[in-house]
Design a protein around this motif. Structure first.
Motif, PDB file in Angstrom:
ATOM      1  N   SER A 169       5.998   9.379  -4.897  1.00 32.10           N
ATOM      2  CA  SER A 169       4.153   9.640  -4.591  1.00 32.10           C
ATOM      3  C   SER A 169       2.885   7.708  -4.327  1.00 32.10           C
ATOM      4  CB  SER A 169       3.548  10.408  -6.294  1.00 32.10           C
ATOM      5  OG  SER A 169       3.470   8.660  -7.757  1.00 32.10           O
ATOM      6  N   GLN A 202       1.605   2.829  -4.276  1.00 31.68           N
ATOM      7  CA  GLN A 202       0.871   1.845  -4.380  1.00 31.68           C
ATOM      8  C   GLN A 202       1.182   1.048  -5.437  1.00 31.68           C
ATOM      9  OE1 GLN A 202      -2.659   3.643  -2.617  1.00 31.68           O
ATOM     10  NE2 GLN A 202      -1.856   3.518  -1.188  1.00 31.68           N
ATOM     11  N   GLN A 203       1.434   1.531  -6.770  1.00 32.98           N
ATOM     12  CA  GLN A 203       1.718  -0.165  -8.096  1.00 32.98           C
ATOM     13  C   GLN A 203       3.068  -0.594  -8.059  1.00 32.98           C
ATOM     14  OE1 GLN A 203       0.070   0.235 -10.844  1.00 32.98           O
ATOM     15  NE2 GLN A 203       1.020  -1.414 -10.441  1.00 32.98           N
ATOM     16  N   ASN A 263      -1.035   1.568   2.777  1.00 29.74           N
ATOM     17  CA  ASN A 263      -0.998   1.163   2.147  1.00 29.74           C
ATOM     18  C   ASN A 263      -1.107  -0.477   3.264  1.00 29.74           C
ATOM     19  OD1 ASN A 263       1.082   2.308   0.130  1.00 29.74           O
ATOM     20  ND2 ASN A 263       2.359   3.156   1.881  1.00 29.74           N
ATOM     21  N   ASP A 302       0.437   6.499  -5.477  1.00 33.24           N
ATOM     22  CA  ASP A 302       0.146   6.441  -6.571  1.00 33.24           C
ATOM     23  C   ASP A 302       1.549   5.545  -6.994  1.00 33.24           C
ATOM     24  OD1 ASP A 302      -2.865   7.289  -7.019  1.00 33.24           O
ATOM     25  OD2 ASP A 302      -2.055   8.767  -7.789  1.00 33.24           O
ATOM     26  N   ASP A 303       2.792   5.453  -7.033  1.00 32.01           N
ATOM     27  CA  ASP A 303       3.797   5.287  -7.475  1.00 32.01           C
ATOM     28  C   ASP A 303       3.989   4.258  -6.631  1.00 32.01           C
ATOM     29  OD1 ASP A 303       4.091   6.378 -10.072  1.00 32.01           O
ATOM     30  OD2 ASP A 303       5.573   7.911  -9.222  1.00 32.01           O
TER      31      ASP A 303
END
Length: 211
Positions: A189, A194-195, A21, A191-192
Motif C-alpha cells: 500500500s 512511504q513509511q 514518492n 502508506d506502507d
C-alpha cells in the motif's frame, strides 16, 4: 541542516510510483530544513531535456542500443557538470529521479549494451561521483505495467513485458552488489511504501548529520 551535500537517487521501472514518492522525499527534506535541488534524468538542463525528448519520442527509425546509450550519457554529462556537481559543491543535497543505475538497467538489461561499455561511459562522464543513497522501488512487472495503461505511452513504455523483466532483473542485480541501495517493495500500500521510505531516510539523515 547544513554541511556536506548528499546525492539521493530514486530508481525503478515505469508504474512503480517514482513521482509520488519523490514528492514525499522532497517534503521530508523540507521538514528537516535541508537545502536541496530536485532534478531528473535524462534531463536537468535545456540540452539534456532536448535529448530526453529525442529518447522518449516514438519514431519509425529503429534506435540502435549504443546510440541510445550515448544519448543518455551525453545528457548525463551536461547534467552532472552543470547541475549536480555545482549543487553538491555548494553543500546542497541533490534529489534525482534516476541516474546511471537506470542505464545499466534499461540500456544494459533491456537493450543488451554490454556492462563493460556502460562502465567505460560511467567512468568518462562522472568518474568517482556516485549517489550516497539510492532508493529502488521494486514491483512485479505485470503489476507495474497495469498501472500505466491509461496514459499515453512513450518509446520505452510500449516495450514488451520481457524487456521490463530484463530491466527489473538488471536493477536487482545492481542493487544486490552495492551498499548504497535500499530496495523498497512498491507493491505494498502507498502508506506502507512511504513509511519504508521515511524509515530509510531517517536512518540515512541521522548518519549524515553525525558525519
Amino acid at each position: 541542516m547544513t554541511g556536506q551535500g548528499m546525492f539521493l537517487t530514486l530508481e525503478g521501472c515505469e508504474g512503480v510510483g517514482k513521482t509520488t514518492n519523490a514528492n514525499l522525499i522532497e517534503s521530508i527534506l523540507q521538514e528537516n530544513d535541508v537545502s536541496y535541488i530536485r532534478t531528473r534524468e535524462p534531463g536537468g538542463t535545456p540540452l539534456a531535456e532536448s535529448l530526453r525528448n529525442m529518447l522518449l519520442e516514438k519514431r519509425d527509425e529503429q534506435v540502435h542500443p549504443l546510440a541510445e546509450a550515448l544519448m543518455v550519457f551525453a545528457a548525463r554529462a551536461q547534467h552532472v557538470n552543470h547541475v549536480i556537481r555545482p549543487a553538491l559543491k555548494k553543500g546542497q543535497w541533490v534529489l534525482c529521479d534516476r541516474f546511471t543505475d537506470a542505464s545499466f538497467a534499461y540500456q544494459g538489461g533491456g537493450r543488451g549494451v554490454s556492462v563493460s561499455v556502460l562502465e567505460q561511459l560511467e567512468e568518462m562522464v562522472h568518474g568517482d561521483l556516485q549517489p550516497n543513497l539510492t532508493l529502488y522501488l521494486d514491483m512485479p512487472v505485470e503489476l507495474a505495467l497495469s498501472r500505466i495503461q491509461s496514459r499515453e505511452l512513450d518509446r520505452f513504455e510500449v516495450e514488451k513485458k520481457l524487456f521490463f523483466e530484463n530491466v527489473r532483473n538488471a536493477y536487482l542485480l545492481r542493487a544486490s552488489g552495492q551498499a548504497r541501495f535500499r530496495i523498497i517493495d512498491a507493491s505494498q500500500s502507498l502508506d506502507d511504501v512511504q513509511q519504508d521510505i521515511r524509515d530509510c531516510l531517517s536512518e540515512f539523515m541521522s548518519k549524515a548529520n553525525m558525519a
